[in-house]
Design a protein around this motif. Sequence first.
Motif, PDB file in Angstrom:
ATOM      1  N   VAL A 179       0.847  -1.194   0.000  1.00 32.20           N
ATOM      2  CA  VAL A 179       0.000   0.000   0.000  1.00 32.20           C
ATOM      3  C   VAL A 179       0.883   1.246   0.000  1.00 32.20           C
ATOM      4  CG1 VAL A 179      -1.860   1.227   1.164  1.00 32.20           C
ATOM      5  CG2 VAL A 179      -1.731  -1.280   1.316  1.00 32.20           C
ATOM      6  N   HIS A 180       0.951   1.921  -1.148  1.00 32.92           N
ATOM      7  CA  HIS A 180       1.794   3.115  -1.271  1.00 32.92           C
ATOM      8  C   HIS A 180       1.086   4.381  -0.816  1.00 32.92           C
ATOM      9  CE1 HIS A 180       5.323   1.456  -3.376  1.00 32.92           C
ATOM     10  NE2 HIS A 180       4.465   0.582  -3.862  1.00 32.92           N
ATOM     11  N   ASP A 181      -0.192   4.496  -1.103  1.00 32.17           N
ATOM     12  CA  ASP A 181      -0.905   5.705  -0.700  1.00 32.17           C
ATOM     13  C   ASP A 181      -2.397   5.482  -0.900  1.00 32.17           C
ATOM     14  OD1 ASP A 181      -1.277   8.306   0.261  1.00 32.17           O
ATOM     15  OD2 ASP A 181       0.333   9.113  -1.000  1.00 32.17           O
ATOM     16  N   THR A 182      -3.180   6.419  -0.408  1.00 35.11           N
ATOM     17  CA  THR A 182      -4.631   6.375  -0.588  1.00 35.11           C
ATOM     18  C   THR A 182      -5.131   7.804  -0.751  1.00 35.11           C
ATOM     19  OG1 THR A 182      -6.688   5.416   0.290  1.00 35.11           O
ATOM     20  CG2 THR A 182      -5.189   6.421   1.894  1.00 35.11           C
ATOM     21  N   PHE A 183      -6.074   8.004  -1.670  1.00 36.95           N
ATOM     22  CA  PHE A 183      -6.511   9.344  -2.027  1.00 36.95           C
ATOM     23  C   PHE A 183      -8.028   9.424  -2.016  1.00 36.95           C
ATOM     24  CE2 PHE A 183      -2.670   8.296  -4.514  1.00 36.95           C
ATOM     25  CZ  PHE A 183      -1.791   9.216  -3.970  1.00 36.95           C
ATOM     26  N   ASN A 184      -8.530  10.621  -1.679  1.00 39.38           N
ATOM     27  CA  ASN A 184      -9.976  10.853  -1.704  1.00 39.38           C
ATOM     28  C   ASN A 184     -10.234  12.322  -2.020  1.00 39.38           C
ATOM     29  OD1 ASN A 184      -9.675  12.298   0.783  1.00 39.38           O
ATOM     30  ND2 ASN A 184      -9.709  10.344   1.877  1.00 39.38           N
ATOM     31  N   ALA A 185     -11.478  12.722  -1.902  1.00 40.57           N
ATOM     32  CA  ALA A 185     -11.865  14.080  -2.289  1.00 40.57           C
ATOM     33  C   ALA A 185     -11.221  15.154  -1.423  1.00 40.57           C
ATOM     34  CB  ALA A 185     -13.389  14.217  -2.230  1.00 40.57           C
ATOM     35  N   SER A 186     -10.626  14.772  -0.289  1.00 39.89           N
ATOM     36  CA  SER A 186      -9.960  15.748   0.574  1.00 39.89           C
ATOM     37  C   SER A 186      -8.458  15.816   0.340  1.00 39.89           C
ATOM     38  CB  SER A 186     -10.221  15.401   2.050  1.00 39.89           C
ATOM     39  OG  SER A 186     -11.600  15.495   2.351  1.00 39.89           O
ATOM     40  N   SER A 187      -7.956  15.056  -0.621  1.00 40.49           N
ATOM     41  CA  SER A 187      -6.517  15.021  -0.865  1.00 40.49           C
ATOM     42  C   SER A 187      -6.047  16.302  -1.554  1.00 40.49           C
ATOM     43  CB  SER A 187      -6.156  13.819  -1.737  1.00 40.49           C
ATOM     44  OG  SER A 187      -6.448  12.608  -1.069  1.00 40.49           O
ATOM     45  N   SER A 188      -4.845  16.756  -1.165  1.00 40.32           N
ATOM     46  CA  SER A 188      -4.244  17.954  -1.741  1.00 40.32           C
ATOM     47  C   SER A 188      -2.763  17.722  -1.977  1.00 40.32           C
ATOM     48  CB  SER A 188      -4.384  19.162  -0.801  1.00 40.32           C
ATOM     49  OG  SER A 188      -5.687  19.664  -0.759  1.00 40.32           O
ATOM     50  N   ALA A 189      -2.194  18.555  -2.843  1.00 43.13           N
ATOM     51  CA  ALA A 189      -0.745  18.623  -2.955  1.00 43.13           C
ATOM     52  C   ALA A 189      -0.169  19.121  -1.633  1.00 43.13           C
ATOM     53  CB  ALA A 189      -0.355  19.565  -4.088  1.00 43.13           C
ATOM     54  N   LYS A 190       1.068  18.724  -1.349  1.00 39.64           N
ATOM     55  CA  LYS A 190       1.692  19.102  -0.072  1.00 39.64           C
ATOM     56  C   LYS A 190       3.082  19.693  -0.271  1.00 39.64           C
ATOM     57  CE  LYS A 190      -1.708  17.390   2.426  1.00 39.64           C
ATOM     58  NZ  LYS A 190      -2.617  18.263   3.215  1.00 39.64           N
ATOM     59  N   GLY A 191       3.357  20.250  -1.436  1.00 38.60           N
ATOM     60  CA  GLY A 191       4.693  20.748  -1.732  1.00 38.60           C
ATOM     61  C   GLY A 191       4.991  22.091  -1.072  1.00 38.60           C
ATOM     62  N   LYS A 192       6.214  22.563  -1.342  1.00 33.15           N
ATOM     63  CA  LYS A 192       6.652  23.861  -0.812  1.00 33.15           C
ATOM     64  C   LYS A 192       6.139  24.990  -1.706  1.00 33.15           C
ATOM     65  CE  LYS A 192      10.907  22.064   1.254  1.00 33.15           C
ATOM     66  NZ  LYS A 192      12.401  22.152   1.273  1.00 33.15           N
ATOM     67  N   ARG A 193       5.806  26.104  -1.079  1.00 33.10           N
ATOM     68  CA  ARG A 193       5.282  27.240  -1.840  1.00 33.10           C
ATOM     69  C   ARG A 193       6.324  27.780  -2.804  1.00 33.10           C
ATOM     70  NH1 ARG A 193       1.611  30.993   2.233  1.00 33.10           N
ATOM     71  NH2 ARG A 193       0.300  29.297   3.054  1.00 33.10           N
ATOM     72  N   ALA A 194       5.882  28.025  -4.023  1.00 31.43           N
ATOM     73  CA  ALA A 194       6.736  28.637  -5.035  1.00 31.43           C
ATOM     74  C   ALA A 194       6.345  30.102  -5.205  1.00 31.43           C
ATOM     75  CB  ALA A 194       6.586  27.896  -6.363  1.00 31.43           C
ATOM     76  N   ALA A 195       7.267  30.888  -5.700  1.00 30.22           N
ATOM     77  CA  ALA A 195       6.991  32.309  -5.908  1.00 30.22           C
ATOM     78  C   ALA A 195       5.931  32.488  -6.994  1.00 30.22           C
ATOM     79  CB  ALA A 195       8.271  33.033  -6.305  1.00 30.22           C
ATOM     80  N   GLN A 196       5.008  33.394  -6.722  1.00 24.93           N
ATOM     81  CA  GLN A 196       4.009  33.795  -7.724  1.00 24.93           C
ATOM     82  C   GLN A 196       4.108  35.308  -7.865  1.00 24.93           C
ATOM     83  OE1 GLN A 196       0.116  31.561  -7.807  1.00 24.93           O
ATOM     84  NE2 GLN A 196       0.631  31.173  -5.664  1.00 24.93           N
ATOM     85  N   ASP A 197       5.177  35.733  -8.494  1.00 20.13           N
ATOM     86  CA  ASP A 197       5.497  37.167  -8.501  1.00 20.13           C
ATOM     87  C   ASP A 197       5.371  37.816  -9.872  1.00 20.13           C
ATOM     88  OD1 ASP A 197       7.640  35.867  -9.622  1.00 20.13           O
ATOM     89  OD2 ASP A 197       9.091  36.466  -8.097  1.00 20.13           O
ATOM     90  N   ASP A 198       4.750  37.107 -10.827  1.00 22.44           N
ATOM     91  CA  ASP A 198       4.521  37.699 -12.144  1.00 22.44           C
ATOM     92  C   ASP A 198       3.110  38.265 -12.175  1.00 22.44           C
ATOM     93  OD1 ASP A 198       4.137  38.321 -14.820  1.00 22.44           O
ATOM     94  OD2 ASP A 198       5.200  36.561 -15.561  1.00 22.44           O
ATOM     95  N   ALA A 199       3.011  39.594 -12.171  1.00 21.50           N
ATOM     96  CA  ALA A 199       1.708  40.251 -12.102  1.00 21.50           C
ATOM     97  C   ALA A 199       0.857  39.989 -13.339  1.00 21.50           C
ATOM     98  CB  ALA A 199       1.903  41.760 -11.922  1.00 21.50           C
ATOM     99  N   ALA A 200       1.473  39.531 -14.406  1.00 21.22           N
ATOM    100  CA  ALA A 200       0.721  39.271 -15.636  1.00 21.22           C
ATOM    101  C   ALA A 200       0.088  37.890 -15.653  1.00 21.22           C
ATOM    102  CB  ALA A 200       1.650  39.423 -16.840  1.00 21.22           C
ATOM    103  N   LEU A 201       0.340  37.080 -14.602  1.00 19.90           N
ATOM    104  CA  LEU A 201      -0.198  35.725 -14.537  1.00 19.90           C
ATOM    105  C   LEU A 201      -1.172  35.583 -13.365  1.00 19.90           C
ATOM    106  CD1 LEU A 201       2.997  33.583 -15.243  1.00 19.90           C
ATOM    107  CD2 LEU A 201       1.104  34.071 -16.813  1.00 19.90           C
ATOM    108  N   PRO A 202      -2.062  34.596 -13.427  1.00 20.23           N
ATOM    109  CA  PRO A 202      -2.999  34.378 -12.323  1.00 20.23           C
ATOM    110  C   PRO A 202      -2.271  34.032 -11.021  1.00 20.23           C
ATOM    111  CG  PRO A 202      -3.730  33.224 -14.295  1.00 20.23           C
ATOM    112  CD  PRO A 202      -2.335  33.704 -14.574  1.00 20.23           C
ATOM    113  N   LYS A 203      -2.949  34.276  -9.913  1.00 18.38           N
ATOM    114  CA  LYS A 203      -2.474  33.867  -8.594  1.00 18.38           C
ATOM    115  C   LYS A 203      -3.400  32.761  -8.082  1.00 18.38           C
ATOM    116  CE  LYS A 203       0.750  37.020  -8.401  1.00 18.38           C
ATOM    117  NZ  LYS A 203       0.594  37.466  -9.795  1.00 18.38           N
ATOM    118  N   ILE A 204      -2.817  31.711  -7.562  1.00 18.62           N
ATOM    119  CA  ILE A 204      -3.579  30.541  -7.128  1.00 18.62           C
ATOM    120  C   ILE A 204      -3.329  30.286  -5.652  1.00 18.62           C
ATOM    121  CG2 ILE A 204      -3.834  28.033  -7.407  1.00 18.62           C
ATOM    122  CD1 ILE A 204      -3.318  28.405 -10.358  1.00 18.62           C
TER     123      ILE A 204
END
Length: 330
Positions: A179-204
């Motif tokens: 059993v490697h992992d289990t996923f459901n509707a509450s699952s999310s990515a868990k990575g490190k925050r990346a910079a979102q500093d381009d004002a011409a692109l969407p922010k998420i």
Amino acid sequence: MRRRSVLLALPAGLLTLAACGDDGGEGDGGSTSLPTGKEVKATGKIVDGPLPEITEGREFGQKPTIAKGEGDPSGDIAVQVVVAGTGAKVAEGDLLQVDYLGQKWDTAEVFDNSFDRGKPSVFPIGERFLIPAWDQVMVGQQVGSRVLMAVPPQFGYGEQGDPSGTIKGDDTLVFVMDVHDTFNASSSAKGKRAAQDDAALPKIGTNTDGKAPAIEVPKAAPPKELVSAYVLEGDGPEVTESDGVVVQYKGVLWDGGKEFDSTYARGEITQFGLGQVIQGWAQGLTGQKVGSRVMIVVPPELGYGEEGTDGIPGGATIVFSVDILAVTAV
């Protein structure tokens, strides 16, 4: 899944039970078809044995070699947790990520094996898509566990056997499942925050609580080229163009930010091969790491073109937040 989604005119729900095709396995990475949905959920008695020995590859993640069964197998489902994991518990309705090997009790003939495919498989569990013993035994197991089980015919393929003829109606089957992992509707990515500093692109949004992230689209002209950038950067393997993926996602129009598709709204994650989606997704996810949240801005020529589709006008640029939860073999 609805036609307006990223998938290319494919039906609702899960596209495949990954790696469970009907190409007939011979222990070489091929697979044997697992029967789907029974009207009544079967519940068998769980016993401790008898079970054959794992003779090689005893550790979690190693391809096992299993001895031939000795004597008569039990008429009940024999189960042993060979390695006890400490991760999340598998719940009914989850997508279960496992490596597995299956062989026959009497002959030790391996009929299916995900280890040789190089990536774990992903299955919906506890919802009668799979053989009854898998649904019963794997619900409640913990991530990191290795489970050995012997399955009599009535909790496997039944008296009809496997449609390919590989497994007969009187075959007891032996499986090792990691059993490697289990996923459901509450699952999310868990990575490190990346910079979102381009004002011409969407922010998420960077929330990891399983809820849909906010997508803020700037009041500016959209980029003419595909954009694929980390919002959260995971540390898993990179997605290749031949992979399948398990994802959460949300899509909005660049013009006005209206949502047109979302796994969060449907309350279910999804999986598919990259060959089954719009070009913007296939290109935008290739090379990105599992565990990441990725922003993909798709120009019309890599999305729905000048014709558009339900909920997406012709010539529209579309924006996605995609959580890459896992990769699978396809």
